[in-house]
Scaffold this motif. Sequence first.
Motif, PDB file in Angstrom:
ATOM      1  N   ARG A 103     -24.849  -7.677  35.877  1.00 26.06           N
ATOM      2  CA  ARG A 103     -24.019  -8.652  36.595  1.00 26.06           C
ATOM      3  C   ARG A 103     -23.193  -9.508  35.632  1.00 26.06           C
ATOM      4  O   ARG A 103     -22.677 -10.542  36.010  1.00 26.06           O
ATOM      5  N   ARG A 104     -23.079  -9.066  34.379  1.00 25.94           N
ATOM      6  CA  ARG A 104     -22.280  -9.794  33.402  1.00 25.94           C
ATOM      7  C   ARG A 104     -20.829  -9.309  33.429  1.00 25.94           C
ATOM      8  O   ARG A 104     -20.561  -8.122  33.580  1.00 25.94           O
ATOM      9  N   HIS A 105     -19.930 -10.251  33.244  1.00 19.44           N
ATOM     10  CA  HIS A 105     -18.501  -9.946  33.273  1.00 19.44           C
ATOM     11  C   HIS A 105     -17.811 -10.653  32.103  1.00 19.44           C
ATOM     12  O   HIS A 105     -18.117 -11.804  31.795  1.00 19.44           O
ATOM     13  N   ALA A 106     -16.897  -9.955  31.489  1.00 15.21           N
ATOM     14  CA  ALA A 106     -16.090 -10.556  30.427  1.00 15.21           C
ATOM     15  C   ALA A 106     -14.943 -11.329  31.062  1.00 15.21           C
ATOM     16  O   ALA A 106     -14.335 -10.884  32.038  1.00 15.21           O
ATOM     17  N   ALA A 107     -14.650 -12.502  30.515  1.00 17.17           N
ATOM     18  CA  ALA A 107     -13.581 -13.338  31.058  1.00 17.17           C
ATOM     19  C   ALA A 107     -12.943 -14.132  29.927  1.00 17.17           C
ATOM     20  O   ALA A 107     -13.461 -14.171  28.801  1.00 17.17           O
ATOM     21  N   ALA A 133     -14.115 -39.435  34.642  1.00 22.87           N
ATOM     22  CA  ALA A 133     -15.530 -39.645  34.988  1.00 22.87           C
ATOM     23  C   ALA A 133     -16.435 -38.601  34.337  1.00 22.87           C
ATOM     24  O   ALA A 133     -17.477 -38.249  34.881  1.00 22.87           O
ATOM     25  N   GLY A 134     -16.015 -38.084  33.169  1.00 21.80           N
ATOM     26  CA  GLY A 134     -16.839 -37.113  32.457  1.00 21.80           C
ATOM     27  C   GLY A 134     -16.835 -35.728  33.059  1.00 21.80           C
ATOM     28  O   GLY A 134     -17.699 -34.908  32.733  1.00 21.80           O
ATOM     29  N   VAL A 135     -15.878 -35.427  33.936  1.00 25.43           N
ATOM     30  CA  VAL A 135     -15.799 -34.114  34.590  1.00 25.43           C
ATOM     31  C   VAL A 135     -14.694 -33.287  33.939  1.00 25.43           C
ATOM     32  O   VAL A 135     -13.562 -33.753  33.781  1.00 25.43           O
ATOM     33  N   LEU A 136     -15.042 -32.060  33.561  1.00 21.37           N
ATOM     34  CA  LEU A 136     -14.091 -31.125  32.957  1.00 21.37           C
ATOM     35  C   LEU A 136     -13.936 -29.939  33.897  1.00 21.37           C
ATOM     36  O   LEU A 136     -14.924 -29.305  34.277  1.00 21.37           O
ATOM     37  N   GLU A 137     -12.703 -29.655  34.301  1.00 22.24           N
ATOM     38  CA  GLU A 137     -12.463 -28.496  35.163  1.00 22.24           C
ATOM     39  C   GLU A 137     -11.968 -27.338  34.298  1.00 22.24           C
ATOM     40  O   GLU A 137     -10.952 -27.446  33.611  1.00 22.24           O
ATOM     41  N   VAL A 138     -12.716 -26.236  34.350  1.00 21.13           N
ATOM     42  CA  VAL A 138     -12.408 -25.064  33.534  1.00 21.13           C
ATOM     43  C   VAL A 138     -12.138 -23.885  34.456  1.00 21.13           C
ATOM     44  O   VAL A 138     -12.946 -23.581  35.340  1.00 21.13           O
ATOM     45  N   ALA A 139     -10.995 -23.232  34.262  1.00 18.80           N
ATOM     46  CA  ALA A 139     -10.659 -22.032  35.023  1.00 18.80           C
ATOM     47  C   ALA A 139     -10.791 -20.818  34.107  1.00 18.80           C
ATOM     48  O   ALA A 139     -10.362 -20.849  32.951  1.00 18.80           O
ATOM     49  N   CYS A 140     -11.397 -19.764  34.625  1.00 18.97           N
ATOM     50  CA  CYS A 140     -11.596 -18.536  33.853  1.00 18.97           C
ATOM     51  C   CYS A 140     -11.047 -17.351  34.644  1.00 18.97           C
ATOM     52  O   CYS A 140     -11.003 -17.370  35.875  1.00 18.97           O
ATOM     53  N   GLN A 141     -10.669 -16.316  33.908  1.00 21.21           N
ATOM     54  CA  GLN A 141     -10.134 -15.105  34.529  1.00 21.21           C
ATOM     55  C   GLN A 141     -11.014 -13.929  34.172  1.00 21.21           C
ATOM     56  O   GLN A 141     -11.188 -13.592  33.000  1.00 21.21           O
ATOM     57  N   VAL A 142     -11.604 -13.307  35.194  1.00 19.73           N
ATOM     58  CA  VAL A 142     -12.433 -12.117  34.997  1.00 19.73           C
ATOM     59  C   VAL A 142     -11.540 -10.893  34.997  1.00 19.73           C
ATOM     60  O   VAL A 142     -10.629 -10.767  35.835  1.00 19.73           O
ATOM     61  N   PHE A 195     -23.094 -19.845  42.537  1.00 24.41           N
ATOM     62  CA  PHE A 195     -22.922 -20.311  41.163  1.00 24.41           C
ATOM     63  C   PHE A 195     -23.007 -19.122  40.220  1.00 24.41           C
ATOM     64  O   PHE A 195     -23.340 -18.002  40.620  1.00 24.41           O
ATOM     65  N   ALA A 196     -22.672 -19.373  38.966  1.00 21.88           N
ATOM     66  CA  ALA A 196     -22.718 -18.317  37.956  1.00 21.88           C
ATOM     67  C   ALA A 196     -23.232 -18.902  36.647  1.00 21.88           C
ATOM     68  O   ALA A 196     -23.153 -20.111  36.417  1.00 21.88           O
ATOM     69  N   PHE A 197     -23.782 -18.029  35.806  1.00 22.81           N
ATOM     70  CA  PHE A 197     -24.193 -18.426  34.455  1.00 22.81           C
ATOM     71  C   PHE A 197     -23.008 -18.174  33.523  1.00 22.81           C
ATOM     72  O   PHE A 197     -22.515 -17.050  33.430  1.00 22.81           O
ATOM     73  N   VAL A 198     -22.590 -19.217  32.855  1.00 21.59           N
ATOM     74  CA  VAL A 198     -21.422 -19.117  31.974  1.00 21.59           C
ATOM     75  C   VAL A 198     -21.872 -19.346  30.533  1.00 21.59           C
ATOM     76  O   VAL A 198     -22.568 -20.321  30.236  1.00 21.59           O
ATOM     77  N   THR A 199     -21.466 -18.441  29.654  1.00 23.44           N
ATOM     78  CA  THR A 199     -21.765 -18.558  28.227  1.00 23.44           C
ATOM     79  C   THR A 199     -20.478 -18.840  27.474  1.00 23.44           C
ATOM     80  O   THR A 199     -19.623 -17.958  27.316  1.00 23.44           O
ATOM     81  N   PHE A 200     -20.315 -20.075  27.012  1.00 26.40           N
ATOM     82  CA  PHE A 200     -19.140 -20.441  26.225  1.00 26.40           C
ATOM     83  C   PHE A 200     -19.359 -20.168  24.739  1.00 26.40           C
ATOM     84  O   PHE A 200     -18.405 -20.004  23.986  1.00 26.40           O
ATOM     85  N   GLY A 201     -20.634 -20.143  24.326  1.00 28.68           N
ATOM     86  CA  GLY A 201     -20.963 -19.864  22.931  1.00 28.68           C
ATOM     87  C   GLY A 201     -22.363 -19.283  22.839  1.00 28.68           C
ATOM     88  O   GLY A 201     -23.268 -19.691  23.571  1.00 28.68           O
ATOM     89  N   ARG A 202     -22.569 -18.315  21.962  1.00 30.39           N
ATOM     90  CA  ARG A 202     -23.862 -17.631  21.872  1.00 30.39           C
ATOM     91  C   ARG A 202     -24.977 -18.569  21.445  1.00 30.39           C
ATOM     92  O   ARG A 202     -26.124 -18.412  21.847  1.00 30.39           O
ATOM     93  N   GLN A 209     -10.079 -18.534  25.154  1.00 29.82           N
ATOM     94  CA  GLN A 209     -11.402 -18.272  24.583  1.00 29.82           C
ATOM     95  C   GLN A 209     -12.161 -17.263  25.442  1.00 29.82           C
ATOM     96  O   GLN A 209     -12.214 -17.392  26.666  1.00 29.82           O
ATOM     97  N   PRO A 210     -12.760 -16.237  24.828  1.00 29.09           N
ATOM     98  CA  PRO A 210     -13.567 -15.302  25.616  1.00 29.09           C
ATOM     99  C   PRO A 210     -14.891 -15.943  26.043  1.00 29.09           C
ATOM    100  O   PRO A 210     -15.511 -16.677  25.269  1.00 29.09           O
ATOM    101  N   VAL A 211     -15.285 -15.702  27.260  1.00 29.31           N
ATOM    102  CA  VAL A 211     -16.549 -16.205  27.784  1.00 29.31           C
ATOM    103  C   VAL A 211     -17.244 -15.077  28.535  1.00 29.31           C
ATOM    104  O   VAL A 211     -16.606 -14.100  28.945  1.00 29.31           O
ATOM    105  N   SER A 212     -18.541 -15.227  28.699  1.00 26.99           N
ATOM    106  CA  SER A 212     -19.326 -14.271  29.481  1.00 26.99           C
ATOM    107  C   SER A 212     -19.790 -14.958  30.753  1.00 26.99           C
ATOM    108  O   SER A 212     -20.307 -16.076  30.707  1.00 26.99           O
TER     109      SER A 212
END
Length: 438
Positions: free
Chosen positions: A214-218, A228-237, A250-257, A298-301
């Motif tokens: 169920r992992r996808h490269a994005a 208010a400490g909120v960061l909105e991040v958009a990713c493209q699969v 929801f999804a598990f997002v890996t920004f860094g190993r 940046q590549p993310v998983s």
Amino acid sequence: MWKKVLGGSLALAGAAWLLALWVPQPAAPAWGNLWWWRNQLILLTGVAAWALMSLIMLLAVRPQWLERPLGGLDKGYRLHKWAGIGAIVLGLVHYGLQLSRSLLAAWVGRPVRTPRADWWLNTFRHLAEEMGEWAVWFLAAMLVITLWQRFPYHLWRYLHKLLAGVYLVLAFHAVVLTPPAWWAQPAGALVGLCTLVGVLCAVRSLAGAIGRSRRHAARVLSVVPQGAGVLEVACQVRPASAWRHTAGQFAFVTFGRAEGAHPFTLLNADQGDGTLRFAIKALGDHTGQLPLQVQLGQPVSIEGPYGRFDFRHDSAPEQVWVAAGIGATPFMAWLESLQATPALAPRVHLHYCVRHAGEAVFAERMAALCAGLPSVTLEMHYSDDAGPVTPAALLAGTSEAASVWFCGPQGFAEAVRQGMQRLGRSPARFHQELFQMR
């Protein structure tokens, strides 16, 4: 449901132990003999702890088929946590009973030794006992640092991964020290089944295969601070056709190993183009540093989607949606998903609860989305101005059959749940997405 699974696992272990007592013994059990009772309690706590440990390993691999009966992976993590606590407590009692030998000998005298059954695994008994002792101490340490929320997550994550190896050590302990007579009884079948399932899951974990299918490269499309400490991040699969989700998931997002995967609720409905948006609140070291670490391109998983926080499963005539702080994210996705078919929207009382206007980062978008849905009414609550909103205020003007869908801090959730009970509302009508997965 999670309580039923936890209780059922313990009941199954207890039943297997009781059935073993009913099997004719070479010598009649000495019911008044403390040594006999000690040995039986060692067996009972051992098989119960092993059942829970194996349940933990099964839940750790995030099996998709368990999401439906448990009500979502977030509920599975709650079961995982309490099964872990139960297993470690039972393991410590099990080990404590082993250590009680000297104390009991001084109190009632040493037991009469009986010949040990001839069993080929007896060769490994001493090694299995020593390995089990070290494993229990490791589990006890893990319990302490897991409950200690201030312990750094990235360190806890690496220690937590070692549990799969510890399970294999305990599997050796369990198989070697299971009474030979049990292997022809339901108790042995239970130990064998738990061991087989648990070992397969532990190997899968050690091989890094959890969630692999169920992992996808994005790649990161945009990074927008919302205040208010909120960061909105958009990713493209890529490819876009590889991803499908429903609002509320929801999804598990890996920004860094180094930091590993973190769960974030999806902010947007699925448009079929592989675009995913996440609103991330700075609540810890990792999320607090993301604005400095995440970069365009940046590549993310991304692993998922997971979760069943979906109002469509609800048959209540009206619903109360409580969006507290960053807990507004699944409701934003729901509202967006209903824009094309407003007639399908249920009758909803939506409450957006924040401390002050500066924290209401979704207020304008939420109001615009609600404007396109005649059956949805929006009410804002600012606790700094009017004080904490009460469950009575949230439920005002709704029937007793109304259901509550909640996403926000756990303390607020418990207050709403208890308030519902005081008002005579059924707790079964309370639905919650759980943030805490540790």
